[in-house]
Design a protein around this motif. Structure first.
Motif, PDB file in Angstrom:
ATOM      1  N   LEU A  43      17.820 -55.158 -70.478  1.00 33.03           N
ATOM      2  CA  LEU A  43      17.116 -56.101 -69.497  1.00 33.03           C
ATOM      3  C   LEU A  43      17.730 -56.372 -68.620  1.00 33.03           C
ATOM      4  CD1 LEU A  43      16.514 -59.308 -71.969  1.00 33.03           C
ATOM      5  CD2 LEU A  43      14.471 -57.783 -71.490  1.00 33.03           C
ATOM      6  N   GLN A  44      16.306 -55.990 -66.967  1.00 23.23           N
ATOM      7  CA  GLN A  44      17.120 -56.103 -65.741  1.00 23.23           C
ATOM      8  C   GLN A  44      16.861 -57.512 -65.227  1.00 23.23           C
ATOM      9  OE1 GLN A  44      13.200 -54.956 -63.098  1.00 23.23           O
ATOM     10  NE2 GLN A  44      14.419 -55.799 -61.031  1.00 23.23           N
ATOM     11  N   ASP A  45      18.571 -57.246 -64.752  1.00 19.54           N
ATOM     12  CA  ASP A  45      19.592 -58.204 -64.558  1.00 19.54           C
ATOM     13  C   ASP A  45      19.155 -59.807 -64.999  1.00 19.54           C
ATOM     14  OD1 ASP A  45      21.043 -59.806 -62.629  1.00 19.54           O
ATOM     15  OD2 ASP A  45      19.307 -60.011 -61.415  1.00 19.54           O
ATOM     16  N   PHE A  46      19.499 -59.728 -66.076  1.00 24.71           N
ATOM     17  CA  PHE A  46      19.073 -61.116 -67.285  1.00 24.71           C
ATOM     18  C   PHE A  46      19.883 -62.415 -66.131  1.00 24.71           C
ATOM     19  CE2 PHE A  46      19.977 -64.263 -70.188  1.00 24.71           C
ATOM     20  CZ  PHE A  46      17.535 -64.250 -71.156  1.00 24.71           C
ATOM     21  N   SER A  47      20.429 -62.243 -65.965  1.00 22.85           N
ATOM     22  CA  SER A  47      21.344 -63.360 -65.371  1.00 22.85           C
ATOM     23  C   SER A  47      20.736 -63.741 -64.342  1.00 22.85           C
ATOM     24  CB  SER A  47      22.896 -63.080 -64.369  1.00 22.85           C
ATOM     25  OG  SER A  47      22.337 -61.914 -63.627  1.00 22.85           O
ATOM     26  N   SER A  48      19.344 -63.222 -63.868  1.00 28.38           N
ATOM     27  CA  SER A  48      18.684 -64.193 -62.595  1.00 28.38           C
ATOM     28  C   SER A  48      17.030 -63.660 -63.133  1.00 28.38           C
ATOM     29  CB  SER A  48      18.756 -63.487 -61.001  1.00 28.38           C
ATOM     30  OG  SER A  48      17.965 -62.141 -61.614  1.00 28.38           O
ATOM     31  N   LEU A  49      16.831 -64.213 -64.121  1.00 25.52           N
ATOM     32  CA  LEU A  49      15.708 -64.325 -64.631  1.00 25.52           C
ATOM     33  C   LEU A  49      15.281 -65.689 -64.253  1.00 25.52           C
ATOM     34  CD1 LEU A  49      13.479 -62.182 -66.345  1.00 25.52           C
ATOM     35  CD2 LEU A  49      14.690 -63.743 -68.889  1.00 25.52           C
ATOM     36  N   PHE A  50      15.757 -66.768 -64.394  1.00 27.52           N
ATOM     37  CA  PHE A  50      15.449 -67.701 -64.120  1.00 27.52           C
ATOM     38  C   PHE A  50      15.834 -68.457 -62.669  1.00 27.52           C
ATOM     39  CE2 PHE A  50      15.217 -67.604 -68.470  1.00 27.52           C
ATOM     40  CZ  PHE A  50      13.822 -68.146 -68.948  1.00 27.52           C
ATOM     41  N   SER A  51      16.062 -67.252 -61.879  1.00 21.88           N
ATOM     42  CA  SER A  51      17.107 -68.236 -60.667  1.00 21.88           C
ATOM     43  C   SER A  51      15.440 -68.122 -59.086  1.00 21.88           C
ATOM     44  CB  SER A  51      18.050 -66.764 -60.205  1.00 21.88           C
ATOM     45  OG  SER A  51      17.989 -67.543 -58.779  1.00 21.88           O
ATOM     46  N   LEU A  52      15.659 -68.886 -58.177  1.00 20.90           N
ATOM     47  CA  LEU A  52      14.595 -68.883 -57.183  1.00 20.90           C
ATOM     48  C   LEU A  52      15.604 -69.028 -56.587  1.00 20.90           C
ATOM     49  CD1 LEU A  52      12.338 -72.257 -58.748  1.00 20.90           C
ATOM     50  CD2 LEU A  52      11.973 -69.797 -58.797  1.00 20.90           C
ATOM     51  N   LYS A  53      16.132 -68.049 -56.607  1.00 18.42           N
ATOM     52  CA  LYS A  53      17.454 -67.578 -54.859  1.00 18.42           C
ATOM     53  C   LYS A  53      16.641 -67.334 -53.457  1.00 18.42           C
ATOM     54  CE  LYS A  53      21.369 -65.331 -53.280  1.00 18.42           C
ATOM     55  NZ  LYS A  53      22.938 -64.467 -53.503  1.00 18.42           N
ATOM     56  N   GLY A  54      16.885 -68.181 -52.787  1.00 20.29           N
ATOM     57  CA  GLY A  54      16.344 -68.046 -51.563  1.00 20.29           C
ATOM     58  C   GLY A  54      14.686 -68.111 -51.990  1.00 20.29           C
ATOM     59  N   LYS A  55      13.788 -68.384 -52.359  1.00 21.64           N
ATOM     60  CA  LYS A  55      12.535 -68.722 -52.193  1.00 21.64           C
ATOM     61  C   LYS A  55      12.097 -69.839 -51.220  1.00 21.64           C
ATOM     62  CE  LYS A  55      11.431 -65.738 -55.125  1.00 21.64           C
ATOM     63  NZ  LYS A  55      10.499 -64.266 -55.099  1.00 21.64           N
ATOM     64  N   VAL A  56      10.310 -70.479 -51.077  1.00 21.19           N
ATOM     65  CA  VAL A  56      10.646 -70.861 -50.712  1.00 21.19           C
ATOM     66  C   VAL A  56       9.294 -72.127 -51.031  1.00 21.19           C
ATOM     67  CG1 VAL A  56       9.415 -72.167 -48.302  1.00 21.19           C
ATOM     68  CG2 VAL A  56      11.784 -69.971 -48.150  1.00 21.19           C
ATOM     69  N   PRO A  91      -2.699 -67.152 -46.676  1.00 17.81           N
ATOM     70  CA  PRO A  91      -2.020 -66.519 -46.110  1.00 17.81           C
ATOM     71  C   PRO A  91      -0.534 -66.073 -45.745  1.00 17.81           C
ATOM     72  CG  PRO A  91      -3.668 -66.955 -45.275  1.00 17.81           C
ATOM     73  CD  PRO A  91      -3.145 -67.820 -46.087  1.00 17.81           C
ATOM     74  N   LEU A  92       0.002 -67.501 -46.309  1.00 16.88           N
ATOM     75  CA  LEU A  92       1.371 -67.716 -46.266  1.00 16.88           C
ATOM     76  C   LEU A  92       1.736 -67.287 -47.332  1.00 16.88           C
ATOM     77  CD1 LEU A  92       0.917 -69.288 -43.933  1.00 16.88           C
ATOM     78  CD2 LEU A  92       3.253 -70.466 -43.977  1.00 16.88           C
ATOM     79  N   LEU A  93       1.411 -67.869 -48.749  1.00 19.41           N
ATOM     80  CA  LEU A  93       1.727 -66.594 -50.350  1.00 19.41           C
ATOM     81  C   LEU A  93       1.186 -65.171 -50.102  1.00 19.41           C
ATOM     82  CD1 LEU A  93      -0.060 -69.242 -51.930  1.00 19.41           C
ATOM     83  CD2 LEU A  93       2.167 -69.000 -52.279  1.00 19.41           C
ATOM     84  N   GLU A  94       1.136 -64.328 -50.076  1.00 19.53           N
ATOM     85  CA  GLU A  94       0.800 -63.411 -49.574  1.00 19.53           C
ATOM     86  C   GLU A  94       2.073 -63.054 -48.626  1.00 19.53           C
ATOM     87  OE1 GLU A  94      -3.668 -61.492 -49.446  1.00 19.53           O
ATOM     88  OE2 GLU A  94      -3.266 -63.222 -47.962  1.00 19.53           O
ATOM     89  N   LYS A  95       2.337 -62.924 -48.094  1.00 20.65           N
ATOM     90  CA  LYS A  95       3.392 -62.221 -46.455  1.00 20.65           C
ATOM     91  C   LYS A  95       4.327 -61.899 -47.366  1.00 20.65           C
ATOM     92  CE  LYS A  95       4.434 -61.722 -42.348  1.00 20.65           C
ATOM     93  NZ  LYS A  95       4.477 -63.712 -41.611  1.00 20.65           N
ATOM     94  N   GLY A  96       4.749 -62.171 -49.326  1.00 15.43           N
ATOM     95  CA  GLY A  96       5.847 -61.651 -48.921  1.00 15.43           C
ATOM     96  C   GLY A  96       5.979 -61.564 -50.122  1.00 15.43           C
ATOM     97  N   ALA A  97       4.704 -61.508 -51.186  1.00 19.48           N
ATOM     98  CA  ALA A  97       4.215 -61.068 -52.702  1.00 19.48           C
ATOM     99  C   ALA A  97       4.343 -59.482 -53.187  1.00 19.48           C
ATOM    100  CB  ALA A  97       3.047 -61.706 -53.011  1.00 19.48           C
ATOM    101  N   SER A  98       4.406 -59.226 -53.657  1.00 22.24           N
ATOM    102  CA  SER A  98       4.517 -58.040 -54.072  1.00 22.24           C
ATOM    103  C   SER A  98       4.055 -58.015 -56.023  1.00 22.24           C
ATOM    104  CB  SER A  98       5.997 -56.883 -54.433  1.00 22.24           C
ATOM    105  OG  SER A  98       7.487 -57.729 -55.362  1.00 22.24           O
ATOM    106  N   VAL A  99       3.876 -56.831 -56.002  1.00 23.70           N
ATOM    107  CA  VAL A  99       3.251 -56.864 -57.253  1.00 23.70           C
ATOM    108  C   VAL A  99       4.728 -57.310 -59.011  1.00 23.70           C
ATOM    109  CG1 VAL A  99       3.515 -54.769 -59.695  1.00 23.70           C
ATOM    110  CG2 VAL A  99       2.084 -54.540 -57.429  1.00 23.70           C
ATOM    111  N   GLN A 100       5.916 -57.075 -58.783  1.00 30.46           N
ATOM    112  CA  GLN A 100       7.049 -57.391 -58.985  1.00 30.46           C
ATOM    113  C   GLN A 100       7.285 -59.020 -59.225  1.00 30.46           C
ATOM    114  OE1 GLN A 100       8.416 -55.898 -62.073  1.00 30.46           O
ATOM    115  NE2 GLN A 100       6.703 -53.942 -61.953  1.00 30.46           N
ATOM    116  N   ARG A 150      -3.663 -60.138 -55.015  1.00 36.00           N
ATOM    117  CA  ARG A 150      -3.472 -59.902 -54.480  1.00 36.00           C
ATOM    118  C   ARG A 150      -1.875 -60.366 -54.222  1.00 36.00           C
ATOM    119  NH1 ARG A 150      -7.601 -64.335 -50.007  1.00 36.00           N
ATOM    120  NH2 ARG A 150      -6.307 -63.936 -49.398  1.00 36.00           N
ATOM    121  N   HIS A 151      -1.185 -60.363 -55.037  1.00 33.87           N
ATOM    122  CA  HIS A 151       0.093 -61.038 -55.561  1.00 33.87           C
ATOM    123  C   HIS A 151       0.677 -62.420 -55.425  1.00 33.87           C
ATOM    124  CE1 HIS A 151       0.383 -56.515 -55.494  1.00 33.87           C
ATOM    125  NE2 HIS A 151       0.172 -56.386 -54.077  1.00 33.87           N
TER     126      HIS A 151
END
Length: 291
Positions: free
Chosen positions: A8-21, A146-155, A203-204
């Protein structure tokens, strides 16, 4: 194949919100404040707290910033605004933009209720509840897109969370304290969320609703006492208790983190299964104000 399946990809960060606004409307008390605390303690770097009363926002921010386990530099920020009006939503956006040009999590939690018997239920009360619980939610999401789209991506999509209610999935409080506008508004906002999930997914931006049952709070205790008290209601719950802050914290961190990145258009009940009990009536005991 078996070896690949257990990776599993980086399971230790699965529930992390590190750096989120994050932006939390109605965040100065109750479920909104529970969620804001969870966002910060899960690693968010900035959590904006908004409600109509500046003093309440400032008090909540002071308590949040005193938490002992925040990431270095993480902080809550007071941005008082009345999100029931378009001018208030635009003021909120302007205040947030002074600090950041992107938002990762928008928790549309502000709302209101009114309880009164059917025959004398005021038109003005019904309209105000619908305006704040539905129209204001739509306007807030639209303005912040527009602010939500700014840093969003598929993943790593941006997240919109809406506070709905189990009253929007069944029958709410009836009789002398009938909450007809509240129940209708919460049903409406759940379906609004489903529509926006499909609209904004490309729009991710994912959109999900949480549907609390009874959570004892300053604003719900009056209704709790009218229907027999918190202890009686807790004993009748399949899980033997009412909701608590950690229940809200768990669901919002799940939905806002990588763990919930492929959940979209859902309305998740947090009521211990009470809504499935035969003959049960319910009303969310969230941090809503009587108009």
């Amino acid at each position: 194949m078996a070896a690949a399946d257990v990776q599993l990809q980086d399971f230790s960060s699965l529930f992390s919100l590190k750096g989120k606004v994050a932006v939390v409307t109605g965040g100065s008390r109750g479920l909104g404040l529970n969620a804001a605390s969870a966002f910060l303690q899960a690693g968010a770097s900035m959590v904006f707290i908004t409600s109509r009363k500046a003093a309440a926002c400032d008090e909540a921010v002071a308590a949040l910033n005193a938490l002992p386990n925040l990431a270095p530099g993480a902080r809550a920020i007071s941005v008082p605004a009345d999100s029931s009006t378009m001018a208030g939503v635009e003021s909120l956006l302007a205040q947030v933009k002074k600090h950041t040009d992107n938002v990762d999590i928008l928790f549309a939690n502000a709302g209101a209720t009114w309880g009164q018997e059917f025959d004398n239920h005021p038109d003005s009360a019904f309209a105000k509840v619908m305006d704040l619980n539905v129209k204001a939610v739509f306007n807030t999401i639209r303005v912040f897109a527009p602010l939500l789209e700014k840093g969003a991506s598929v993943q790593d999509p941006a997240r919109v969370l809406i506070t709905a209610s189990v009253a929007g999935r069944g029958v709410g409080t009836l009789g002398k304290q009938g909450t007809y506008g509240y129940s209708a508004s919460k049903a409406a906002v759940i379906h609004l969320g489903r529509n926006l999930a499909v609209e904004l997914g490309p729009r991710h931006i994912s959109v999900n609703s949480i549907c609390p049952g009874f959570f004892p709070s300053k604003m719900s205790n009056g209704l709790l006492s009218m229907i027999g008290g918190a202890d009686k209601l807790a004993k009748s719950n399949p899980m033997g208790r009412l909701g608590q802050g950690e229940d809200i914290a768990g669901i919002v961190v799940y939905l806002a983190s990588r763990a919930g990145s492929h959940v979209n258009g859902e309305a998740i009940a947090i009521d211990g299964g009470a809504m499935w009990q035969s003959g049960e009536v319910f009303q969310a005991g969230e941090s809503q104000s009587k108009l």
